[in-house]
Design a protein around this motif. Structure first.
Motif, PDB file in Angstrom:
ATOM      1  N   ILE A 127      -7.988  35.272  75.541  1.00 14.34           N
ATOM      2  CA  ILE A 127      -8.563  36.393  76.286  1.00 14.34           C
ATOM      3  C   ILE A 127      -7.538  36.951  77.262  1.00 14.34           C
ATOM      4  N   GLY A 128      -6.789  36.070  77.925  1.00 12.81           N
ATOM      5  CA  GLY A 128      -5.739  36.524  78.843  1.00 12.81           C
ATOM      6  C   GLY A 128      -4.664  37.324  78.136  1.00 12.81           C
ATOM      7  N   GLN A 129      -4.283  36.923  76.950  1.00 13.07           N
ATOM      8  CA  GLN A 129      -3.286  37.676  76.187  1.00 13.07           C
ATOM      9  C   GLN A 129      -3.815  39.045  75.816  1.00 13.07           C
ATOM     10  N   ARG A 130      -5.087  39.092  75.418  1.00  9.74           N
ATOM     11  CA  ARG A 130      -5.685  40.371  75.063  1.00  9.74           C
ATOM     12  C   ARG A 130      -5.733  41.307  76.256  1.00  9.74           C
ATOM     13  N   LEU A 131      -6.154  40.772  77.410  1.00  5.85           N
ATOM     14  CA  LEU A 131      -6.216  41.590  78.622  1.00  5.85           C
ATOM     15  C   LEU A 131      -4.825  42.066  79.028  1.00  5.85           C
ATOM     16  N   ALA A 132      -3.855  41.170  78.964  1.00  5.08           N
ATOM     17  CA  ALA A 132      -2.489  41.543  79.349  1.00  5.08           C
ATOM     18  C   ALA A 132      -1.939  42.603  78.408  1.00  5.08           C
ATOM     19  N   SER A 133      -2.214  42.511  77.137  1.00  4.06           N
ATOM     20  CA  SER A 133      -1.688  43.506  76.202  1.00  4.06           C
ATOM     21  C   SER A 133      -2.397  44.837  76.361  1.00  4.06           C
ATOM     22  N   ASN A 134      -3.663  44.843  76.819  1.00  3.17           N
ATOM     23  CA  ASN A 134      -4.382  46.101  77.043  1.00  3.17           C
ATOM     24  C   ASN A 134      -3.975  46.759  78.347  1.00  3.17           C
ATOM     25  N   ILE A 135      -3.625  45.950  79.338  1.00  4.22           N
ATOM     26  CA  ILE A 135      -3.276  46.510  80.644  1.00  4.22           C
ATOM     27  C   ILE A 135      -1.839  47.022  80.659  1.00  4.22           C
ATOM     28  N   GLN A 136      -0.905  46.194  80.275  1.00  8.71           N
ATOM     29  CA  GLN A 136       0.500  46.569  80.305  1.00  8.71           C
ATOM     30  C   GLN A 136       1.166  46.251  78.971  1.00  8.71           C
ATOM     31  N   PRO A 137       1.036  47.129  78.002  1.00  5.13           N
ATOM     32  CA  PRO A 137       1.733  46.851  76.749  1.00  5.13           C
ATOM     33  C   PRO A 137       3.242  46.978  76.953  1.00  5.13           C
ATOM     34  N   ASN A 138       3.969  46.063  76.372  1.00  5.60           N
ATOM     35  CA  ASN A 138       5.420  46.073  76.467  1.00  5.60           C
ATOM     36  C   ASN A 138       5.965  46.933  75.334  1.00  5.60           C
ATOM     37  N   PRO A 139       6.620  48.042  75.647  1.00  7.50           N
ATOM     38  CA  PRO A 139       7.096  48.925  74.580  1.00  7.50           C
ATOM     39  C   PRO A 139       8.222  48.312  73.750  1.00  7.50           C
ATOM     40  N   HIS A 140       8.859  47.263  74.244  1.00  7.31           N
ATOM     41  CA  HIS A 140       9.978  46.647  73.526  1.00  7.31           C
ATOM     42  C   HIS A 140       9.520  45.625  72.489  1.00  7.31           C
ATOM     43  N   ASP A 141       8.269  45.152  72.606  1.00  7.93           N
ATOM     44  CA  ASP A 141       7.766  44.173  71.646  1.00  7.93           C
ATOM     45  C   ASP A 141       7.270  44.885  70.397  1.00  7.93           C
ATOM     46  N   PRO A 142       7.611  44.360  69.240  1.00  8.78           N
ATOM     47  CA  PRO A 142       7.054  44.955  68.014  1.00  8.78           C
ATOM     48  C   PRO A 142       5.547  44.705  67.961  1.00  8.78           C
ATOM     49  N   PRO A 143       4.801  45.568  67.280  1.00  7.52           N
ATOM     50  CA  PRO A 143       3.335  45.401  67.273  1.00  7.52           C
ATOM     51  C   PRO A 143       2.873  44.113  66.612  1.00  7.52           C
ATOM     52  N   ASP A 144       3.672  43.556  65.712  1.00  9.00           N
ATOM     53  CA  ASP A 144       3.268  42.328  65.045  1.00  9.00           C
ATOM     54  C   ASP A 144       3.981  41.102  65.608  1.00  9.00           C
ATOM     55  N   ALA A 145       4.381  41.177  66.884  1.00 13.31           N
ATOM     56  CA  ALA A 145       5.090  40.056  67.518  1.00 13.31           C
ATOM     57  C   ALA A 145       4.168  38.845  67.604  1.00 13.31           C
ATOM     58  N   PRO A 146       4.689  37.647  67.327  1.00 16.08           N
ATOM     59  CA  PRO A 146       3.851  36.455  67.437  1.00 16.08           C
ATOM     60  C   PRO A 146       3.489  36.206  68.897  1.00 16.08           C
ATOM     61  N   PRO A 147       2.359  35.584  69.139  1.00  8.86           N
ATOM     62  CA  PRO A 147       1.945  35.326  70.514  1.00  8.86           C
ATOM     63  C   PRO A 147       2.882  34.339  71.193  1.00  8.86           C
ATOM     64  N   ALA A 148       2.915  34.424  72.518  1.00  9.41           N
ATOM     65  CA  ALA A 148       3.806  33.549  73.278  1.00  9.41           C
ATOM     66  C   ALA A 148       3.238  32.132  73.410  1.00  9.41           C
ATOM     67  N   LEU A 149       1.968  31.976  73.152  1.00 11.37           N
ATOM     68  CA  LEU A 149       1.333  30.678  73.311  1.00 11.37           C
ATOM     69  C   LEU A 149       1.670  29.753  72.148  1.00 11.37           C
ATOM     70  N   ASN A 150       2.165  28.578  72.475  1.00  9.53           N
ATOM     71  CA  ASN A 150       2.438  27.560  71.472  1.00  9.53           C
ATOM     72  C   ASN A 150       1.280  26.564  71.532  1.00  9.53           C
ATOM     73  N   THR A 151       0.403  26.630  70.540  1.00  7.22           N
ATOM     74  CA  THR A 151      -0.815  25.830  70.600  1.00  7.22           C
ATOM     75  C   THR A 151      -0.544  24.335  70.541  1.00  7.22           C
ATOM     76  N   LYS A 152       0.467  23.914  69.804  1.00  6.88           N
ATOM     77  CA  LYS A 152       0.778  22.482  69.749  1.00  6.88           C
ATOM     78  C   LYS A 152       1.188  21.971  71.125  1.00  6.88           C
ATOM     79  N   ARG A 153       2.002  22.732  71.827  1.00  9.18           N
ATOM     80  CA  ARG A 153       2.433  22.313  73.161  1.00  9.18           C
ATOM     81  C   ARG A 153       1.271  22.312  74.140  1.00  9.18           C
ATOM     82  N   LEU A 154       0.372  23.296  74.022  1.00 13.06           N
ATOM     83  CA  LEU A 154      -0.789  23.343  74.909  1.00 13.06           C
ATOM     84  C   LEU A 154      -1.681  22.132  74.694  1.00 13.06           C
ATOM     85  N   ILE A 155      -1.960  21.808  73.438  1.00 15.93           N
ATOM     86  CA  ILE A 155      -2.813  20.657  73.141  1.00 15.93           C
ATOM     87  C   ILE A 155      -2.151  19.366  73.616  1.00 15.93           C
ATOM     88  N   ALA A 156      -0.848  19.228  73.384  1.00 15.23           N
ATOM     89  CA  ALA A 156      -0.136  18.040  73.851  1.00 15.23           C
ATOM     90  C   ALA A 156      -0.191  17.945  75.375  1.00 15.23           C
TER      91      ALA A 156
END
Length: 185
Positions: A127-156
């Motif tokens: 939800i935070g990623q969605r809100l951040a992308s709606n509020i301030q989209p980064n024009p330098h990121d491609p539209p299909d850029a992978p998310p910054a969140l690494n789920t394996k690291r978060l779970i660990a």
């Protein structure tokens, strides 16, 4: 034909195997299945002779339960209650379960809690990623850029932090937290 890129063909982009964007769809399938597996395995373990007090009857030449044996319904209810963290029981855990049965119940509580914490964290980040992308989209990121969140690291991180806090709590002498709380007052 070889798989190595030639100077006129760019190398393929790495594929994000843990894409948070597809997380809700994947979790809607795997999370209920994980809980069902935990409940069924926990129930089966609670129904073993190792989980409830038994004595060896020489006349019958087998182990017999002390008191009434646990039923499938009671085992399912206990396992479901432990995994979902409701804390309801139809049996007295201290009296009607052996240390093995108590360990099974504690493990079900632990795995259920870690699952809920992990799921909540992943959805919060999504939800935070969605809100951040709606509020301030980064024009330098491609539209299909992978998310910054690494789920394996978060779970660990969640699992290791939880275990570290529990170990610290277990290592404290009895009454240490209440003494600290009284000193703050």
């Amino acid at each position: 034909m070889t798989d190595t890129p030639t100077p006129d063909t760019p190398p393929s982009a790495p594929v994000a195997t843990h894409d948070v964007r597809t997380l809700p769809a994947r979790l809607s399938l795997w999370l209920p299945l994980f809980f069902i597996i935990l409940i069924v395995l926990g129930s089966l373990l609670l129904m073993t002779p190792y989980a409830t007090p038994h004595v060896y009857d020489t006349a019958l030449n087998r182990h017999v339960p002390v008191g009434e044996p646990i039923t499938l319904g009671e085992a399912l209810f206990t396992a479901t209650s432990a995994v979902s963290l409701t804390g309801l029981n139809v049996r007295d855990t201290a009296r009607d379960f052996t240390p093995f049965g108590q360990a099974v119940i504690a493990l079900l509580i632990q795995l259920g809690a870690l699952s809920i914490i992990t799921l909540s964290s992943l959805f919060t980040f999504r939800i935070g990623q969605r809100l951040a992308s709606n509020i301030q989209p980064n024009p330098h990121d491609p539209p299909d850029a992978p998310p910054a969140l690494n789920t394996k690291r978060l779970i660990a991180f969640i699992v290791l932090t939880t275990l570290a806090i529990e170990l610290i709590g277990a290592a404290l002498p009895p009454g240490a937290l209440s003494a600290f709380r009284n000193a703050q007052a």
